[in-house]
Each structure stands twice: as structure tokens, then as C-alpha cells.
Design an enzyme around this catalytic site. Structure first.
Site, PDB file in Angstrom:
ATOM      1  N   THR A 152      47.072  40.177  41.395  1.00 54.28           N
ATOM      2  CA  THR A 152      45.785  40.312  40.689  1.00 54.28           C
ATOM      3  C   THR A 152      45.235  41.726  40.829  1.00 54.28           C
ATOM      4  OG1 THR A 152      45.329  38.000  41.210  1.00 54.28           O
ATOM      5  CG2 THR A 152      43.453  39.342  40.534  1.00 54.28           C
ATOM      6  N   ARG A 201      57.467  40.983  45.374  1.00 56.51           N
ATOM      7  CA  ARG A 201      58.463  40.119  46.017  1.00 56.51           C
ATOM      8  C   ARG A 201      59.480  39.646  44.991  1.00 56.51           C
ATOM      9  NH1 ARG A 201      54.648  36.199  49.251  1.00 56.51           N
ATOM     10  NH2 ARG A 201      53.781  36.282  47.162  1.00 56.51           N
ATOM     11  N   LYS A 256      41.431  42.526  53.844  1.00 57.71           N
ATOM     12  CA  LYS A 256      40.471  42.338  54.948  1.00 57.71           C
ATOM     13  C   LYS A 256      41.056  41.540  56.099  1.00 57.71           C
ATOM     14  CE  LYS A 256      39.900  39.316  51.549  1.00 57.71           C
ATOM     15  NZ  LYS A 256      39.676  39.422  50.123  1.00 57.71           N
ATOM     16  N   VAL A 291      35.806  44.673  51.432  1.00 57.50           N
ATOM     17  CA  VAL A 291      34.554  43.922  51.625  1.00 57.50           C
ATOM     18  C   VAL A 291      33.723  43.982  50.340  1.00 57.50           C
ATOM     19  CG1 VAL A 291      32.461  43.666  53.012  1.00 57.50           C
ATOM     20  CG2 VAL A 291      34.545  44.532  54.081  1.00 57.50           C
ATOM     21  N   GLY A 342      34.371  43.294  47.219  1.00 58.21           N
ATOM     22  CA  GLY A 342      35.006  43.702  45.961  1.00 58.21           C
ATOM     23  C   GLY A 342      34.517  45.032  45.441  1.00 58.21           C
ATOM     24  N   ILE A 369      31.528  46.254  45.060  1.00 61.93           N
ATOM     25  CA  ILE A 369      30.265  46.829  45.570  1.00 61.93           C
ATOM     26  C   ILE A 369      30.590  47.883  46.633  1.00 61.93           C
ATOM     27  CG2 ILE A 369      28.066  46.311  46.706  1.00 61.93           C
ATOM     28  CD1 ILE A 369      28.450  43.366  45.912  1.00 61.93           C
ATOM     29  N   GLY A 372      41.372  34.508  39.251  1.00 60.54           N
ATOM     30  CA  GLY A 372      41.815  35.581  40.151  1.00 60.54           C
ATOM     31  C   GLY A 372      40.847  35.890  41.265  1.00 60.54           C
ATOM     32  N   LYS A 412      35.345  39.593  56.560  1.00 57.90           N
ATOM     33  CA  LYS A 412      34.561  40.717  56.023  1.00 57.90           C
ATOM     34  C   LYS A 412      33.383  41.030  56.951  1.00 57.90           C
ATOM     35  CE  LYS A 412      35.906  39.518  51.302  1.00 57.90           C
ATOM     36  NZ  LYS A 412      35.617  38.607  50.174  1.00 57.90           N
ATOM     37  N   GLY A 456      37.885  39.487  42.022  1.00 63.32           N
ATOM     38  CA  GLY A 456      38.546  39.533  40.715  1.00 63.32           C
ATOM     39  C   GLY A 456      39.285  40.836  40.495  1.00 63.32           C
TER      40      GLY A 456
HETATM   41  P1  NAP Z   1      48.111  38.315  44.860  1.00 60.42           P
HETATM   42  O1  NAP Z   1      47.697  38.131  43.447  1.00 60.42           O
HETATM   43  O2  NAP Z   1      48.666  37.165  45.607  1.00 60.42           O
HETATM   44  O3  NAP Z   1      49.147  39.531  44.901  1.00 60.42           O
HETATM   45  C1  NAP Z   1      49.869  39.890  46.035  1.00 60.42           C
HETATM   46  C2  NAP Z   1      51.021  40.800  45.620  1.00 60.42           C
HETATM   47  O4  NAP Z   1      51.728  41.209  46.786  1.00 60.42           O
HETATM   48  C3  NAP Z   1      52.039  40.118  44.697  1.00 60.42           C
HETATM   49  O5  NAP Z   1      52.429  41.019  43.679  1.00 60.42           O
HETATM   50  C4  NAP Z   1      53.217  39.827  45.623  1.00 60.42           C
HETATM   51  O6  NAP Z   1      54.472  39.860  44.949  1.00 60.42           O
HETATM   52  C5  NAP Z   1      53.121  41.001  46.576  1.00 60.42           C
HETATM   53  N1  NAP Z   1      53.721  40.706  47.872  1.00 60.42           N
HETATM   54  C6  NAP Z   1      53.334  39.756  48.758  1.00 60.42           C
HETATM   55  N2  NAP Z   1      54.140  39.794  49.843  1.00 60.42           N
HETATM   56  C7  NAP Z   1      55.026  40.790  49.633  1.00 60.42           C
HETATM   57  C8  NAP Z   1      56.099  41.307  50.378  1.00 60.42           C
HETATM   58  N3  NAP Z   1      56.423  40.814  51.554  1.00 60.42           N
HETATM   59  N4  NAP Z   1      56.810  42.338  49.842  1.00 60.42           N
HETATM   60  C9  NAP Z   1      56.483  42.848  48.634  1.00 60.42           C
HETATM   61  N5  NAP Z   1      55.455  42.393  47.883  1.00 60.42           N
HETATM   62  C10 NAP Z   1      54.748  41.376  48.385  1.00 60.42           C
HETATM   63  O7  NAP Z   1      46.881  38.852  45.724  1.00 60.42           O
HETATM   64  P2  NAP Z   1      45.607  39.670  45.231  1.00 60.42           P
HETATM   65  O8  NAP Z   1      44.554  38.713  44.797  1.00 60.42           O
HETATM   66  O9  NAP Z   1      46.006  40.757  44.315  1.00 60.42           O
HETATM   67  O10 NAP Z   1      45.101  40.263  46.632  1.00 60.42           O
HETATM   68  C11 NAP Z   1      45.767  41.342  47.245  1.00 60.42           C
HETATM   69  C12 NAP Z   1      44.969  41.764  48.482  1.00 60.42           C
HETATM   70  O11 NAP Z   1      43.666  42.160  48.062  1.00 60.42           O
HETATM   71  C13 NAP Z   1      44.764  40.639  49.486  1.00 60.42           C
HETATM   72  O12 NAP Z   1      44.760  41.185  50.780  1.00 60.42           O
HETATM   73  C14 NAP Z   1      43.376  40.104  49.151  1.00 60.42           C
HETATM   74  O13 NAP Z   1      42.743  39.521  50.257  1.00 60.42           O
HETATM   75  C15 NAP Z   1      42.687  41.375  48.733  1.00 60.42           C
HETATM   76  N6  NAP Z   1      41.557  41.199  47.805  1.00 60.42           N
HETATM   77  C16 NAP Z   1      41.678  40.410  46.722  1.00 60.42           C
HETATM   78  C17 NAP Z   1      40.609  40.298  45.849  1.00 60.42           C
HETATM   79  C18 NAP Z   1      40.660  39.415  44.625  1.00 60.42           C
HETATM   80  O14 NAP Z   1      39.610  39.238  44.006  1.00 60.42           O
HETATM   81  N7  NAP Z   1      41.805  38.868  44.252  1.00 60.42           N
HETATM   82  C19 NAP Z   1      39.429  41.022  46.093  1.00 60.42           C
HETATM   83  C20 NAP Z   1      39.345  41.829  47.235  1.00 60.42           C
HETATM   84  C21 NAP Z   1      40.420  41.923  48.082  1.00 60.42           C
HETATM   85  P3  NAP Z   1      54.834  38.750  43.845  1.00 60.42           P
HETATM   86  O15 NAP Z   1      53.861  38.975  42.715  1.00 60.42           O
HETATM   87  O16 NAP Z   1      56.232  39.058  43.442  1.00 60.42           O
HETATM   88  O17 NAP Z   1      54.650  37.420  44.504  1.00 60.42           O
HETATM   89  N1  HSE Z   2      38.901  35.694  47.623  1.00 63.46           N
HETATM   90  C1  HSE Z   2      37.906  36.687  47.762  1.00 63.46           C
HETATM   91  C2  HSE Z   2      36.596  36.175  47.228  1.00 63.46           C
HETATM   92  C3  HSE Z   2      38.297  37.922  47.015  1.00 63.46           C
HETATM   93  O1  HSE Z   2      36.582  35.135  46.548  1.00 63.46           O
HETATM   94  O2  HSE Z   2      35.563  36.789  47.471  1.00 63.46           O
HETATM   95  C4  HSE Z   2      37.383  39.092  47.271  1.00 63.46           C
HETATM   96  O3  HSE Z   2      37.566  39.571  48.565  1.00 63.46           O
END
Ligand code: NAP
Ligand code: HSE
Length: 434
Positions: A14, A46, A106, A133, A135, A137, A188, A206, A303
Site C-alpha cells: 500500500t 516478496r 512503527k 506516527v 500517517g 500529519i 488500505g 505510536k 492509507g
Molecule cells: P503492505 O501493503 O502489507 O506492504 C508490505 C510490502 O512489503 C509488500 O510489498 C510485501 O511484498 C513487502 N514485504 C514484506 N515482507 C518482505 C520481505 N521479507 N522481503 C521483501 N519484501 C517484503 O503494508 P503497508 O500497508 O504498505 O505498510 C508498510 C509499512 O508501513 C508497515 O510497517 C506499516 O505499519 C506502515 N504504515 C502503513 C500505513 C498504512 O496506512 N497502510 C500507514 C503508516 C504506516 P509483497 O507485496 O510481495 O507481499
Molecule cells: N493501520 C494503521 C492505522 C496505519 O489504521 O492507523 C497507519 O499507521
């Protein structure tokens, strides 16, 4: 303009997808603002067969993270894989290979921040983590830079977009918890394991990061109580609304005398408050500083694009050289802060909801237990139920608002209430934010 800066995006889910979108669709803007064009040299995933929805030149997408670590031409790694294993080892290897790192992870910083920050400092590298922390902001910058003339005295925050979306949409549409959680996943907002969101762990991670920056206090998740929204029902959201409140999952850190009160839990917030009006996936952080007084920072907290916005801003700070100046000065993980206050001493009002047998003496038994624990009742809601036919005993909801008491007293009372046959599950207990 100097030569392009080569970056690798590790994790193209995402957030990684959003970062690649900004860097490719707005490359000219990013280059102009950072003084150097930014080139995505590698994007690590992956599963190479998954569709990514973005055109990357041949050879950029790889499943070999070691190829990034070993490539001396890659200057900055944007680490957007979730979890702590192998994320910790990957970040250590990237730093040792001489790369600065930008991350939104985080969980990793909460569990391994001290080690990673120390390693980065030792190697003269930096870690930028604004997206970890709240997103989009800019709260890390606010706490670590804009408020630096203040002692921050309290943080009251909605830090999880998924939970806020669920609580908002359940009430608005009278919808079920499960349906809205699925929507949050599709949009997402949720973590790969949504239990991290709904059980409160994500917000607690966070809060650990904010606590370190705001109070110089290193805490771990086991140092403070965390409760999620997974046991709440639509009925609670509706009763709270009837009483003039909204229920929000709040992360709270506040100085009380010499100690620090810390908790993550769903709370009733008066409907007029900015926090109560923060709906959907939005986050809000209310910071109180001893010089500035109250301040609020609100916006998209989860998101693809909001989080990517913060990641790209961090990347540009690294390209410009700003992050290399601010990172060593943060002294992020020193442990000089106040002691954490025992949760039993926390003082507030409570909302209690029970399903009780609709028969004589039930209310008297409950009020007796509350009274013996020195808990005073502020109001009671029990809607009139139809007369029972056929002699059966119905269960009816009973809601009690208490006056101010301690968490210790309410826990004692709850343990006694759990012994009453007339009370059926669930027994809901939510504090009120005053
Ligand atoms: P996600 O959609 O699950 O994406 C994770 C990505 O990492 C995928 O592309 C996955 O590959 C890849 N991956 C996982 N393990 C791997 C490995 N061992 N080797 C290589 N690639 C690997 O997660 P996301 O929502 O983007 O979140 C990513 C990070 O940002 C997380 O730490 C999350 O807590 C943080 N975050 C997310 C949001 C949000 O709103 N989503 C907001 C703030 C922070 P595949 O696609 O091939 O499975
Ligand atoms: N899963 C987290 C949330 C993503 O819903 O706030 C942002 O860190």
C-alpha cells in the site's frame, strides 16, 4: 542540478506503491524541491507475480533485498515492509552498508528503536520516520522541532485510522463491526494483521515513539494498559451518543506531578471536542505545551497516499541534508523521563454497560457494589422493556455513568460485579475524557 540520487523502495504494498506513484508522477516537482532528481533504482517485494499497478522499468522490481544492501550506488533505502523480522536485520544491514533509511514501520521502531538509532548514530547515518506516527500529519516534526521551546505536558491522540474509521462508520450506518473492518482493509488503512489495529497495539506503538520524543521516556508496550475496540458494540456507540459523547480510541500520555500517566483505550469524548469531531480514517493529536498551551494537529492518518506523502517529505529531507542535521540532535532514545504512574491511581469518570436480568433487586445489588467501593453514580439509563410473558426473565441493557473515581476502585468493583448471576456478558467499562 547534481547527479540523480538512487533510492530503493523495500516493500511495494500500500505505502510503497504510493511512494513510487509520487516519485514517478511528480518527479519534476520532487527534483525541484530537493535540488536533485530522485531515481527508483530498485523496488523489493516478496512475490514478483503480484500486480503492482505501476510501471517500473525492467530490472527495477526484485525479490532480492540483498541486491539493495550490496549496491553501493543506492544512497537511500525506503523501508516499507511491515513487522520486525526480517525488518530489523534488513535495516541494520542497510545502515552498515552506508545507506540512510526512511521508514513508516512503527512496530520496528517501538520494539528496536534504541538499537537502530544507536547504530545509525554510530555510523553517521540517519533514520527518518515521520510516516510511522499519524500517517500524513507532520507530528514527529511538531513534537521534536516545533515544540522544542516547551515542556509538552500532555498528548491526547487518535492514532489509528482503522479504528477511527470503524467507530465512525458503525455509528453513521448502524453497520456491523466485521463489515466495516473489511472495508478498512480494502481501503488500505489496516495493518497486514488487523488485530494490531483493533486490539490497540498499533496506537500503543505510536504512543511509545511519541513518548520518547515528548518526555524523554523510553517505555515498552508492557509498561502501560492497552485496550482496543474489539469488544465494543454498536449499542455502546449509540448510548454514548445519547449521553452527548462519541467513543474514540485514544492514546494518552500526560504528566501528573512527577509521573507520567499512559494508556491506550476507547474513551467517551464530549461531542463538542475537536477529538470527538475527528471522524473516518483521520487522526488528531492534541498536544499541550507549557508555553504554547493547547495545540491540535489533524489530518489523514492512514492509507496509501497520505502515508506516502510523509515518506516522500522525509526522503526529500534526507536528499537536502536536513534529516542528517536533525536526526543526531533528537537524542531520541535517552531515558531521563518521569516514572510511569501505576494505572490503579488514574482518576476519571466511567461509562459502564451491563446486560442484566430484568427482575427485582438487580439494580440494588449493582449500586451496592459500586457504593461499597466508594463509586458514586452520576446517571443511569435503562430503557423501559415490555412486560415479560410466560414467566421468563429477560436480559436488558443497563448503562451507568459514574462520578470521578480511580481505576483501582473500578477494577475492584468490576471483579465483584463479575460474580453476580444477574449480569450477563458483555460487561463494558469505558473511561470518560474530561
Ligand atoms: P503492505 O501493503 O502489507 O506492504 C508490505 C510490502 O512489503 C509488500 O510489498 C510485501 O511484498 C513487502 N514485504 C514484506 N515482507 C518482505 C520481505 N521479507 N522481503 C521483501 N519484501 C517484503 O503494508 P503497508 O500497508 O504498505 O505498510 C508498510 C509499512 O508501513 C508497515 O510497517 C506499516 O505499519 C506502515 N504504515 C502503513 C500505513 C498504512 O496506512 N497502510 C500507514 C503508516 C504506516 P509483497 O507485496 O510481495 O507481499
Ligand atoms: N493501520 C494503521 C492505522 C496505519 O489504521 O492507523 C497507519 O499507521
Amino acid at each position: 542540478m547534481t547527479s540523480p540520487l538512487n533510492v530503493a523502495i523495500i516493500g511495494m504494498g500500500t505505502v510503497g506503491g504510493g511512494v513510487a506513484q509520487i516519485l514517478t508522477e511528480h518527479s519534476e516537482r520532487c527534483a525541484r524541491r530537493s535540488g536533485r532528481s530522485i531515481h527508483i533504482a530498485k523496488a523489493v517485494v516478496r512475490d514478483l507475480s503480484k500486480p503492482r499497478g505501476i510501471d517500473l522499468p525492467d530490472g527495477v522490481l526484485t525479490d532480492d533485498v540483498q541486491s539493495v544492501i550490496d549496491d553501493p550506488n543506492i544512497d537511500v533505502a525506503i523501508q516499507l515492509m511491515g513487522g520486525t523480522d526480517p525488518a530489523r536485520q534488513v535495516m541494520l544491514s542497510l545502515l552498515e552498508a552506508g545507506k540512510d533509511v526512511v521508514t513508516a514501520n512503527k512496530a520496528l521502531l517501538c520494539d528496536h528503536g534504541p538499537e537502530l538509532f544507536e547504530k545509525a548514530r554510530e555510523l553517521g547515518r540517519c533514520i527518518a520516520f515521520e510516516a510511522a506516527v499519524a500517517g500524513g500529519i507532520p507530528i514527529i516534526e511538531a513534537v521534536s522541532q516545533s515544540m522544542s521551546g516547551n515542556q509538552i505536558t500532555s498528548i491526547q491522540a487518535i492514532l489509528n485510522g482503522t479504528c477511527n474509521y470503524i467507530l465512525t462508520e458503525m455509528l453513521k450506518r448502524s453497520a456491523s463491526y466485521g463489515d466495516i473492518l473489511s472495508e478498512a482493509q480494502e481501503l488500505g488503512y489496516a495493518e497486514a494483521d488487523p488485530a494490531m489495529d483493533v486490539e490497540g497495539t498499533d496506537a500503543a506503538q505510536k504512543l511509545v515513539i511519541l513518548c520518547q520524543l515528548a518526555f524523554g521516556k523510553r517505555v515498552s508496550l508492557s509498561d502501560f494498559p492497552t485496550q482496543g475496540i474489539d469488544s465494543l458494540e454498536l449499542a455502546d456507540l449509540k448510548y454514548a451518543a445519547e449521553l452527548g459523547y462519541r467513543i474514540k480510541l485514544l492514546a494518552v500520555a500526560q504528566l501528573v506531578g512527577d509521573s507520567l500517566e499512559l494508556h491506550v483505550e476507547p474513551k467517551l469524548v464530549h461531542s463538542d471536542e475537536p477529538i470527538a469531531k475527528t471522524d473516518g480514517p483521520l487522526n488528531i493529536v492534541a498536544l499541550n505545551g507549557d508555553a504554547v498551551g493547547p495545540t491540535w494537529y489533524a489530518g489523514a492518518g492512514a492509507g496509501k497516499m497520505p502515508t506516502a506523502s510523509a515518506v516522500v517529505a522525509d526522503l526529500m529531507d534526507v536528499v537536502i541534508g536536513r534529516a542528517q542535521l536533525t536526526f543526531p540532535l533528537m537524542s531520541v532514545w535517552g531515558d531521563t523521563g518521569p516514572q510511569v504512574r501505576p494505572p490503579e491511581e488514574i482518576t476519571r469518570r466511567y461509562y459502564l454497560r451491563f446486560n442484566v436480568d430484568d427482575r427485582p433487586h438487580v439494580l440494588a445489588d449493582i449500586t451496592d457494589i459500586l457504593g461499597r467501593n466508594e463509586i458514586s453514580i452520576a446517571s443511569v439509563i435503562q430503557h423501559e422493556a415490555p412486560e415479560a410473558t410466560g414467566g421468563e426473565t429477560r436480559s436488558v441493557p443497563l448503562v451507568i455513568m459514574t462520578h470521578t473515581t480511580t481505576e483501582g476502585r473500578i477494577r475492584m468493583a468490576d471483579s465483584e460485579l463479575s460474580q453476580l448471576d444477574s449480569i450477563k456478558a458483555p460487561r463494558i467499562r469505558l473511561p470518560v475524557l474530561d
